[in-house]
Enzyme design. Structure first.
Site, mmCIF file in Angstrom:
data_model
loop_
_atom_site.group_PDB
_atom_site.id
_atom_site.type_symbol
_atom_site.label_atom_id
_atom_site.label_comp_id
_atom_site.label_asym_id
_atom_site.label_seq_id
_atom_site.Cartn_x
_atom_site.Cartn_y
_atom_site.Cartn_z
ATOM 1 N N SER A 63 14.034 -40.219 34.403
ATOM 2 C CA SER A 63 15.418 -40.323 34.894
ATOM 3 C C SER A 63 16.268 -39.146 34.438
ATOM 4 C CB SER A 63 16.051 -41.614 34.382
ATOM 5 O OG SER A 63 15.291 -42.727 34.770
HETATM 6 N N1 SAH Z 1 13.056 -44.744 32.244
HETATM 7 C C1 SAH Z 1 11.940 -44.091 32.842
HETATM 8 C C2 SAH Z 1 11.998 -44.275 34.336
HETATM 9 C C3 SAH Z 1 10.684 -44.178 34.964
HETATM 10 S S1 SAH Z 1 10.649 -44.490 36.708
HETATM 11 C C4 SAH Z 1 11.998 -42.616 32.484
HETATM 12 O O1 SAH Z 1 13.098 -42.069 32.364
HETATM 13 O O2 SAH Z 1 10.957 -41.985 32.363
HETATM 14 C C5 SAH Z 1 10.339 -46.214 36.753
HETATM 15 C C6 SAH Z 1 9.053 -46.700 36.151
HETATM 16 O O3 SAH Z 1 8.960 -48.103 36.444
HETATM 17 C C7 SAH Z 1 7.774 -46.078 36.728
HETATM 18 O O4 SAH Z 1 6.996 -45.580 35.692
HETATM 19 C C8 SAH Z 1 7.088 -47.253 37.435
HETATM 20 O O5 SAH Z 1 5.669 -47.179 37.388
HETATM 21 C C9 SAH Z 1 7.619 -48.437 36.674
HETATM 22 N N2 SAH Z 1 7.575 -49.704 37.401
HETATM 23 C C10 SAH Z 1 7.822 -49.930 38.704
HETATM 24 N N3 SAH Z 1 7.701 -51.242 38.983
HETATM 25 C C11 SAH Z 1 7.357 -51.862 37.827
HETATM 26 C C12 SAH Z 1 7.102 -53.215 37.464
HETATM 27 N N4 SAH Z 1 7.160 -54.199 38.357
HETATM 28 N N5 SAH Z 1 6.791 -53.489 36.187
HETATM 29 C C13 SAH Z 1 6.730 -52.505 35.243
HETATM 30 N N6 SAH Z 1 6.971 -51.215 35.527
HETATM 31 C C14 SAH Z 1 7.278 -50.880 36.797
#
Ligand code: SAH
Length: 212
Positions: A63
């Site tokens: 993010s």
């Molecule tokens: N806060 C993180 C954002 C990553 S993007 C950062 O800054 O790096 C969102 C993440 O949520 C991805 O890695 C994706 O694989 C995960 N994700 C999506 N759906 C999900 C679910 N149902 N349960 C757990 N993780 C999930």
């Protein structure tokens, strides 16, 4: 043009975070300390301290720093808070939270991303983070209730099990809306079983998958 990108975390915070509506000193200090470049894949390192989201593989993103700061501040984390994070991704948001609160329980659905972020977080010596590979829509029942819950992927609904696992006087932040459509960051407060919701900011996140 490349010269204009901040070169370290301190510069990133001074030029893009603390001069905006971010005033929580714990968030500001944590973001100055944590090397965001470690969480960014090597080929994007030049942009590691720019105020933008970046690809981390598997169609996912780390993010934007401002959004991490905004969400962390809005969650009002306390030193004694136990936090559930859904969507570990790069692990950067996890690191910011873990620097401020007692413990972070982080759930990621893609195993290779969880393994990667765990390696980085352990190499940075974080000992108050607990990791789980699963669909985060179910939360993490064994360790519930949580004082704070942060979801970093967008959902059409507010997963009921997460609401259940939020403690009394707990707070949760989640982007709600459809993929590629307008999503809003929603702050949820629970008080004696009463739930209140507040819209905070329009955002764009990858989807919170329903099935895994
Ligand atoms: N806060 C993180 C954002 C990553 S993007 C950062 O800054 O790096 C969102 C993440 O949520 C991805 O890695 C994706 O694989 C995960 N994700 C999506 N759906 C999900 C679910 N149902 N349960 C757990 N993780 C999930």
């Amino acid at each position: 043009m490349f010269d204009s990108y901040p070169k370290n975390a301190e510069e990133m915070v001074d030029t893009q975070i603390s001069n905006r509506d971010i005033f929580d000193q714990r968030v500001i200090e944590a973001m100055k300390e944590i090397p965001r470049d470690r969480f960014v894949p090597e080929k994007h390192r030049l942009l590691a301290f720019a105020d933008q989201a970046l690809p981390i593989g598997k169609n996912q993103t780390i993010s934007q720093p401002y959004v991490v700061a905004f969400m962390t501040q809005a969650l009002k984390p306390e030193p004694h808070s136990r936090v559930l994070e859904i969507g570990t991704g790069s692990g950067y948001q996890t690191a910011v939270l873990a620097s401020i609160v007692k413990s972070v329980y982080t759930v990621e659905v893609i195993k290779s991303l969880l393994d990667r972020s765990r390696t980085i977080l352990e190499s940075l010596n974080f000992k108050n983070i607990f990791y789980k590979c699963a669909n985060g829509r179910s939360g993490w029942k064994e360790f519930a209730p949580f004082d704070r819950i942060i979801v970093t992927a967008a959902s059409n609904d507010i997963p009921p099990e997460l609401l259940e696992q939020l403690s009394d006087r707990g707070q949760m932040i989640i982007p709600v809306g459809r993929q590629h459509w307008s999503q809003e960051l929603i702050l949820i407060k629970k008080k004696k079983r009463k739930i209140t919701k507040e819209k905070l900011l329009p955002v764009r996140f990858v989807p919170l998958v329903k099935k895994s």
